[in-house]
Enzyme design. Structure first.
Site, PDB file in Angstrom:
ATOM      1  CB  VAL A 297      24.015 -16.724  50.081  1.00  0.00           C
ATOM      2  CG1 VAL A 297      24.437 -15.983  48.824  1.00  0.00           C
ATOM      3  CG2 VAL A 297      23.141 -15.845  50.962  1.00  0.00           C
TER       4      VAL A 297
ATOM      5  CB  CYS B  42      35.762 -18.894  56.911  1.00  0.00           C
ATOM      6  SG  CYS B  42      35.226 -17.207  56.858  1.00  0.00           S
TER       7      CYS B  42
ATOM      8  NE  ARG C  56      31.554 -20.417  52.378  1.00  0.00           N
ATOM      9  CZ  ARG C  56      31.343 -21.666  52.723  1.00  0.00           C
ATOM     10  NH1 ARG C  56      32.336 -22.425  53.112  1.00  0.00           N
ATOM     11  NH2 ARG C  56      30.133 -22.181  52.691  1.00  0.00           N
TER      12      ARG C  56
HETATM   13  C1  UD1 Z   1      27.356 -15.338  51.484  1.00  0.00           C
HETATM   14  C2  UD1 Z   1      28.118 -14.039  51.341  1.00  0.00           C
HETATM   15  C3  UD1 Z   1      28.567 -13.532  52.702  1.00  0.00           C
HETATM   16  C4  UD1 Z   1      27.369 -13.413  53.645  1.00  0.00           C
HETATM   17  C5  UD1 Z   1      26.591 -14.723  53.676  1.00  0.00           C
HETATM   18  C6  UD1 Z   1      25.300 -14.608  54.470  1.00  0.00           C
HETATM   19  C7  UD1 Z   1      29.164 -14.289  49.183  1.00  0.00           C
HETATM   20  C8  UD1 Z   1      30.419 -14.475  48.412  1.00  0.00           C
HETATM   21  N1  UD1 Z   1      29.281 -14.281  50.500  1.00  0.00           N
HETATM   22  O1  UD1 Z   1      28.249 -16.292  52.044  1.00  0.00           O
HETATM   23  O2  UD1 Z   1      29.165 -12.240  52.538  1.00  0.00           O
HETATM   24  O3  UD1 Z   1      27.833 -13.128  54.944  1.00  0.00           O
HETATM   25  O4  UD1 Z   1      26.236 -15.126  52.341  1.00  0.00           O
HETATM   26  O5  UD1 Z   1      24.499 -13.595  53.969  1.00  0.00           O
HETATM   27  O6  UD1 Z   1      28.106 -14.088  48.617  1.00  0.00           O
HETATM   28  N2  UD1 Z   1      25.987 -23.282  55.733  1.00  0.00           N
HETATM   29  C9  UD1 Z   1      25.969 -24.629  56.012  1.00  0.00           C
HETATM   30  N3  UD1 Z   1      26.194 -25.498  54.979  1.00  0.00           N
HETATM   31  C10 UD1 Z   1      26.439 -25.086  53.712  1.00  0.00           C
HETATM   32  C11 UD1 Z   1      26.447 -23.709  53.440  1.00  0.00           C
HETATM   33  C12 UD1 Z   1      26.214 -22.815  54.475  1.00  0.00           C
HETATM   34  O7  UD1 Z   1      25.756 -25.037  57.147  1.00  0.00           O
HETATM   35  O8  UD1 Z   1      26.631 -25.940  52.825  1.00  0.00           O
HETATM   36  C13 UD1 Z   1      25.744 -22.304  56.833  1.00  0.00           C
HETATM   37  C14 UD1 Z   1      26.922 -21.368  57.048  1.00  0.00           C
HETATM   38  O9  UD1 Z   1      27.903 -21.928  57.882  1.00  0.00           O
HETATM   39  C15 UD1 Z   1      26.222 -20.176  57.679  1.00  0.00           C
HETATM   40  C16 UD1 Z   1      24.856 -20.166  56.995  1.00  0.00           C
HETATM   41  O10 UD1 Z   1      24.680 -21.470  56.451  1.00  0.00           O
HETATM   42  O11 UD1 Z   1      26.045 -20.389  59.063  1.00  0.00           O
HETATM   43  C17 UD1 Z   1      24.707 -19.137  55.892  1.00  0.00           C
HETATM   44  O12 UD1 Z   1      25.794 -19.256  55.001  1.00  0.00           O
HETATM   45  P1  UD1 Z   1      25.649 -18.921  53.452  1.00  0.00           P
HETATM   46  O13 UD1 Z   1      24.359 -18.196  53.239  1.00  0.00           O
HETATM   47  O14 UD1 Z   1      25.894 -20.146  52.652  1.00  0.00           O
HETATM   48  O15 UD1 Z   1      26.851 -17.911  53.242  1.00  0.00           O
HETATM   49  P2  UD1 Z   1      27.885 -17.834  52.032  1.00  0.00           P
HETATM   50  O16 UD1 Z   1      27.206 -18.174  50.754  1.00  0.00           O
HETATM   51  O17 UD1 Z   1      29.124 -18.551  52.394  1.00  0.00           O
END
Ligand code: UD1
Length: 356
Positions: free
Chosen positions: A166, A118, A94
């Site tokens: 993140v 995922c 991702r």
């Molecule tokens: C990163 C980490 C992962 C960790 C997660 C939360 C990396 C490569 N991976 O994943 O290991 O579990 O942070 O600490 O660094 N969301 C939305 N829209 C978006 C983006 C996210 O709704 O555009 C939601 C996601 O579905 C989730 C939440 O926000 O429920 C947090 O996700 P996010 O912090 O973005 O995780 P990742 O960056 O994918």
């Protein structure tokens, strides 16, 4: 298929060096598109990192892997750049979507595959795209690809994330690197891996300030010193360290965990101490030994500095061995309890109610 065959029950003892962080390395690799000549040290040699390297090579960067030294040397000579991240590389990892911010800001356009589904939830990228649009990108989605364009380049703006992400914070930081003027990001994720990315972007010449969950990126003409070689050592993997802390609490005569910053693991260490673990930490080392009567605890996953979702499963294992009923609430991902049926098959008494 690979198998792990575990012959229990054995006690663990010894010294372990924790690797560099995968989740810090991935956005920093995406940031290498913004520069010319980079040396990265303390790289964890895991599959996602090799996939990201493949993606950078596909884009046109040259990557030299020095396995023994856990070092990468990355060159971007700006020739034959392909502003495309294909499905085959993004679907398995991702974080590939992070090249969007870098490509767009440096080359004014990008075509990046939507990340595949995922197992731990739907994980959309709407927040990533929200930030990029605010910086002036024109974005459309077609045939499973994000087509992004900013013909006149990106322009700084005030962006408040509706919820903390993140990846979206990282993509916005990468895009803001080349955006004209000032970008103010608020309600940002401030995980240690993001702070490492910021530290790296500063080495590339970016002017970045952090105040709580607000990040201010000031793009000025001085931010162009990225022609000289940049050397960066990636921070330690707090999830790997946390996993060994759990293992140590369960089953160690004495484990010494090295190459860490115990301050970053303060929250996790406090929970383990509350449960009864014997932990001592100094500069870059943590000593941990087993305690026989573990107490129950209540934990909720939250963005940093809260308890990390990536350690939720490991701590649940520990909870199965504590006296009384422990409770764990998963606030970040909607489907991150797949380990529960497996633990139950081994005799754990676990019940799922909503997010807990
Ligand atoms: C990163 C980490 C992962 C960790 C997660 C939360 C990396 C490569 N991976 O994943 O290991 O579990 O942070 O600490 O660094 N969301 C939305 N829209 C978006 C983006 C996210 O709704 O555009 C939601 C996601 O579905 C989730 C939440 O926000 O429920 C947090 O996700 P996010 O912090 O973005 O995780 P990742 O960056 O994918």
């Amino acid at each position: 298929m690979q198998k792990l065959i575990i012959k229990g029950k054995r006690y663990l003892s010894g010294k372990i060096m924790i690797s560099g962080s995968k989740n810090a390395t991935l956005p920093i690799l995406a940031a290498c598109i913004l520069s010319n000549n980079i040396k990265l040290q303390n790289i964890p040699l895991v599959k996602d990192i090799f996939t990201m390297i493949e993606l950078l090579e596909f884009i046109g960067l040259k990557v030299k892997i020095l396995k023994k030294q856990k070092t990468l040397e990355i060159l971007n000579n700006g020739k034959k750049i392909n502003t495309l991240a294909p499905y085959k590389l993004v679907k398995t990892m991702r974080a590939g979507v992070l090249v969007l911010g870098s490509l767009l800001t440096k080359y004014k356009k990008a075509k990046v595959s939507l990340p595949g589904g995922c197992a731990i939830g739907t994980r959309p990228v709407d927040l990533h795209l929200f930030a990029l649009k605010k910086l002036g990108a024109k974005i459309r989605i077609k045939d499973g690809y994000i087509f992004a364009e900013a013909k006149k380049g990106l322009k700084g703006n005030k962006i408040k994330f509706p919820s903390i992400s993140v990846g979206a914070t990282e993509n916005a930081l990468l895009a803001a690197f080349g955006a004209r003027g000032t970008t103010i990001l608020s309600n940002c994720a401030i995980e240690p891996e993001i702070l490492d990315l910021i530290y790296f972007l500063k080495k590339l010449g970016s002017n970045i300030k952090i105040k709580g969950r607000k990040i201010i990126i000031n793009q000025n003409n001085k931010s162009k010193k990225n022609l000289k070689k940049i050397d960066h050592r990636v921070i330690f993997d707090r999830i790997e360290a946390g996993t060994y802390l759990v293992a140590g609490t369960l089953l160690s005569n004495k484990i010494i965990i090295k190459n860490v910053n115990p301050k970053v693991l303060k929250f996790e260490i406090n929970i383990l101490k509350k449960m009864g673990a014997k932990i001592k930490s100094s500069n870059d080392t943590i000593h941990i030994s087993k305690y026989n009567k573990l107490k129950n605890v209540v934990i909720s996953t939250k963005p940093f500095p809260g308890f990390p979702t990536d350690l939720q499963a490991q701590f649940m294992v520990l909870m199965t061995q504590a006296n009384g009923i422990s409770k764990i609430k998963e606030n970040i991902f909607e489907n991150r309890f797949m380990h529960v049926p497996e633990l139950k098959r081994m005799g754990a008494k676990i019940e799922i109610k909503n997010k807990s």
